[in-house]
Design a protein around this motif. Structure first.
Motif, PDB file in Angstrom:
ATOM      1  N   LEU A 276      31.197  45.895  38.430  1.00 34.46           N
ATOM      2  CA  LEU A 276      32.421  45.079  38.451  1.00 34.46           C
ATOM      3  C   LEU A 276      33.679  45.931  38.327  1.00 34.46           C
ATOM      4  N   LEU A 277      33.620  46.916  37.450  1.00 36.78           N
ATOM      5  CA  LEU A 277      34.803  47.748  37.219  1.00 36.78           C
ATOM      6  C   LEU A 277      35.088  48.700  38.377  1.00 36.78           C
ATOM      7  N   LYS A 278      34.057  49.141  39.061  1.00 39.02           N
ATOM      8  CA  LYS A 278      34.240  50.091  40.165  1.00 39.02           C
ATOM      9  C   LYS A 278      34.478  49.427  41.516  1.00 39.02           C
ATOM     10  N   HIS A 279      34.008  48.216  41.681  1.00 35.36           N
ATOM     11  CA  HIS A 279      34.130  47.510  42.957  1.00 35.36           C
ATOM     12  C   HIS A 279      35.105  46.358  42.796  1.00 35.36           C
ATOM     13  N   LYS A 280      36.296  46.549  43.277  1.00 38.29           N
ATOM     14  CA  LYS A 280      37.371  45.562  43.132  1.00 38.29           C
ATOM     15  C   LYS A 280      37.320  44.504  44.227  1.00 38.29           C
ATOM     16  N   THR A 281      36.103  44.210  44.707  1.00 31.43           N
ATOM     17  CA  THR A 281      35.918  43.288  45.835  1.00 31.43           C
ATOM     18  C   THR A 281      35.695  41.846  45.399  1.00 31.43           C
TER      19      THR A 281
ATOM     20  N   PRO B  27      32.992  40.469  43.699  1.00 32.10           N
ATOM     21  CA  PRO B  27      31.665  40.147  44.245  1.00 32.10           C
ATOM     22  C   PRO B  27      31.082  38.855  43.668  1.00 32.10           C
ATOM     23  N   CYS B  28      30.164  38.267  44.436  1.00 28.55           N
ATOM     24  CA  CYS B  28      29.407  37.110  43.956  1.00 28.55           C
ATOM     25  C   CYS B  28      28.092  37.637  43.358  1.00 28.55           C
ATOM     26  N   ILE B  29      27.309  36.751  42.781  1.00 28.02           N
ATOM     27  CA  ILE B  29      26.052  37.147  42.134  1.00 28.02           C
ATOM     28  C   ILE B  29      25.128  37.863  43.123  1.00 28.02           C
ATOM     29  N   ASP B  30      24.994  37.319  44.324  1.00 30.17           N
ATOM     30  CA  ASP B  30      24.108  37.936  45.319  1.00 30.17           C
ATOM     31  C   ASP B  30      24.530  39.356  45.662  1.00 30.17           C
ATOM     32  N   GLU B  31      25.828  39.579  45.814  1.00 29.50           N
ATOM     33  CA  GLU B  31      26.316  40.933  46.139  1.00 29.50           C
ATOM     34  C   GLU B  31      25.972  41.915  45.029  1.00 29.50           C
ATOM     35  N   ILE B  32      26.185  41.508  43.792  1.00 32.18           N
ATOM     36  CA  ILE B  32      25.886  42.386  42.656  1.00 32.18           C
ATOM     37  C   ILE B  32      24.389  42.667  42.603  1.00 32.18           C
ATOM     38  N   TYR B  33      23.602  41.614  42.745  1.00 28.09           N
ATOM     39  CA  TYR B  33      22.146  41.772  42.708  1.00 28.09           C
ATOM     40  C   TYR B  33      21.666  42.731  43.800  1.00 28.09           C
ATOM     41  N   LEU B  34      22.100  42.510  45.033  1.00 28.64           N
ATOM     42  CA  LEU B  34      21.659  43.357  46.150  1.00 28.64           C
ATOM     43  C   LEU B  34      22.093  44.812  45.979  1.00 28.64           C
ATOM     44  N   ALA B  35      23.266  45.014  45.390  1.00 34.48           N
ATOM     45  CA  ALA B  35      23.756  46.379  45.186  1.00 34.48           C
ATOM     46  C   ALA B  35      22.967  47.125  44.108  1.00 34.48           C
TER      47      ALA B  35
ATOM     48  N   ILE C  74      39.302  38.907  48.982  1.00 33.33           N
ATOM     49  CA  ILE C  74      40.139  38.454  47.879  1.00 33.33           C
ATOM     50  C   ILE C  74      40.874  39.671  47.326  1.00 33.33           C
ATOM     51  N   TYR C  75      42.175  39.545  47.203  1.00 34.31           N
ATOM     52  CA  TYR C  75      43.030  40.634  46.741  1.00 34.31           C
ATOM     53  C   TYR C  75      43.628  40.285  45.380  1.00 34.31           C
TER      54      TYR C  75
ATOM     55  N   LEU D  62      35.982  33.639  39.270  1.00 29.87           N
ATOM     56  CA  LEU D  62      36.970  33.075  40.181  1.00 29.87           C
ATOM     57  C   LEU D  62      36.333  31.954  40.986  1.00 29.87           C
ATOM     58  N   THR D  63      37.033  30.871  41.090  1.00 31.85           N
ATOM     59  CA  THR D  63      36.545  29.755  41.902  1.00 31.85           C
ATOM     60  C   THR D  63      37.535  29.467  43.025  1.00 31.85           C
ATOM     61  N   ILE D  64      38.139  30.533  43.534  1.00 31.00           N
ATOM     62  CA  ILE D  64      39.114  30.403  44.619  1.00 31.00           C
ATOM     63  C   ILE D  64      38.440  29.870  45.875  1.00 31.00           C
ATOM     64  N   ASP D  65      37.181  30.233  46.070  1.00 32.25           N
ATOM     65  CA  ASP D  65      36.385  29.749  47.196  1.00 32.25           C
ATOM     66  C   ASP D  65      35.431  28.700  46.635  1.00 32.25           C
ATOM     67  N   GLU D  66      35.600  27.474  47.059  1.00 32.32           N
ATOM     68  CA  GLU D  66      34.813  26.383  46.492  1.00 32.32           C
ATOM     69  C   GLU D  66      33.313  26.489  46.773  1.00 32.32           C
ATOM     70  N   ARG D  67      32.907  27.340  47.689  1.00 32.82           N
ATOM     71  CA  ARG D  67      31.487  27.515  48.003  1.00 32.82           C
ATOM     72  C   ARG D  67      30.825  28.564  47.123  1.00 32.82           C
ATOM     73  N   ASN D  68      31.565  29.566  46.678  1.00 31.52           N
ATOM     74  CA  ASN D  68      30.983  30.673  45.916  1.00 31.52           C
ATOM     75  C   ASN D  68      31.841  31.013  44.707  1.00 31.52           C
ATOM     76  N   ALA D  69      31.176  31.299  43.615  1.00 31.69           N
ATOM     77  CA  ALA D  69      31.875  31.840  42.454  1.00 31.69           C
ATOM     78  C   ALA D  69      31.882  33.356  42.608  1.00 31.69           C
ATOM     79  N   CYS D  70      33.029  33.952  42.387  1.00 31.72           N
ATOM     80  CA  CYS D  70      33.160  35.406  42.445  1.00 31.72           C
ATOM     81  C   CYS D  70      33.524  35.899  41.055  1.00 31.72           C
ATOM     82  N   PHE D  71      33.353  37.190  40.838  1.00 32.49           N
ATOM     83  CA  PHE D  71      33.572  37.733  39.509  1.00 32.49           C
ATOM     84  C   PHE D  71      34.517  38.918  39.566  1.00 32.49           C
ATOM     85  N   ASP D  72      35.301  39.045  38.507  1.00 36.80           N
ATOM     86  CA  ASP D  72      36.351  40.056  38.444  1.00 36.80           C
ATOM     87  C   ASP D  72      36.263  40.777  37.114  1.00 36.80           C
ATOM     88  N   GLY D  73      36.137  42.094  37.178  1.00 38.96           N
ATOM     89  CA  GLY D  73      36.120  42.902  35.965  1.00 38.96           C
ATOM     90  C   GLY D  73      37.509  43.212  35.449  1.00 38.96           C
ATOM     91  N   GLU D  74      38.527  42.929  36.245  1.00 37.31           N
ATOM     92  CA  GLU D  74      39.923  43.157  35.840  1.00 37.31           C
ATOM     93  C   GLU D  74      40.387  41.915  35.084  1.00 37.31           C
TER      94      GLU D  74
END
Length: 139
Positions: free
Chosen positions: A25-30, A32-40, A96-97, A69-81
């Motif tokens: 989370l801290l290194k990837h400012k993208t 990410p959703c749960i699936d992205e973190i898991y796959l990485a 997401i910026y 973050l619930t900016i996208d109603e289909r996916n929850a994203c996570f932010d380490g910042e």
């Protein structure tokens, strides 16, 4: 401060999985959703499950070490910042910026003057990012 100490500062007991997820989370400012973190992370931590990622992120949020973050109603994203900032989501590419903003607003001041206690704020903007706008103007 390393990730181990960072987790301790939020009263989170560090484990291999927790350290890896927070480090991601801290290194990837993208955002990410749960699936992205898991796959990485599943290649380097074969015992990692999506349930572990979900439960770990939930723990981080409960302790204030990360935001959901619930900016996208289909996916929850996570932010380490966790500092005060807004988010902008591009409707074309989906990125997401982070957007800096001054936390004190008239709305917040009005609510606080009326005795409200504000623990968190969420500010989301949606539109077209500069990269996508530049691409569409060339076409």
């Amino acid at each position: 401060m390393n990730v181990y100490e960072y987790l301790l500062s939020y009263n989170i007991k560090p484990s291999v999985q927790r350290i890896a997820i927070m480090d991601y989370l801290l290194k990837h400012k993208t955002h990410p959703c749960i699936d992205e973190i898991y796959l990485a992370l599943c290649k380097e931590i074969p015992t990692l499950s999506k349930t572990t990622v979900y439960n770990t992120l939930k723990l981080f949020i409960e302790h204030g070490a990360a935001k959901m973050l619930t900016i996208d109603e289909r996916n929850a994203c996570f932010d380490g910042e966790i500092s005060a900032h807004a988010h902008f989501q591009c409707k074309v590419c989906g990125k997401i910026y982070d957007v800096p903003y001054k936390e004190e607003t008239e709305e917040v001041k009005t609510l606080e003057d009326k005795g409200f206690i504000i623990n968190e704020t969420h500010r989301y903007y949606k539109g077209v990012c500069s990269e996508c706008a530049a691409k569409s103007s060339k076409n």
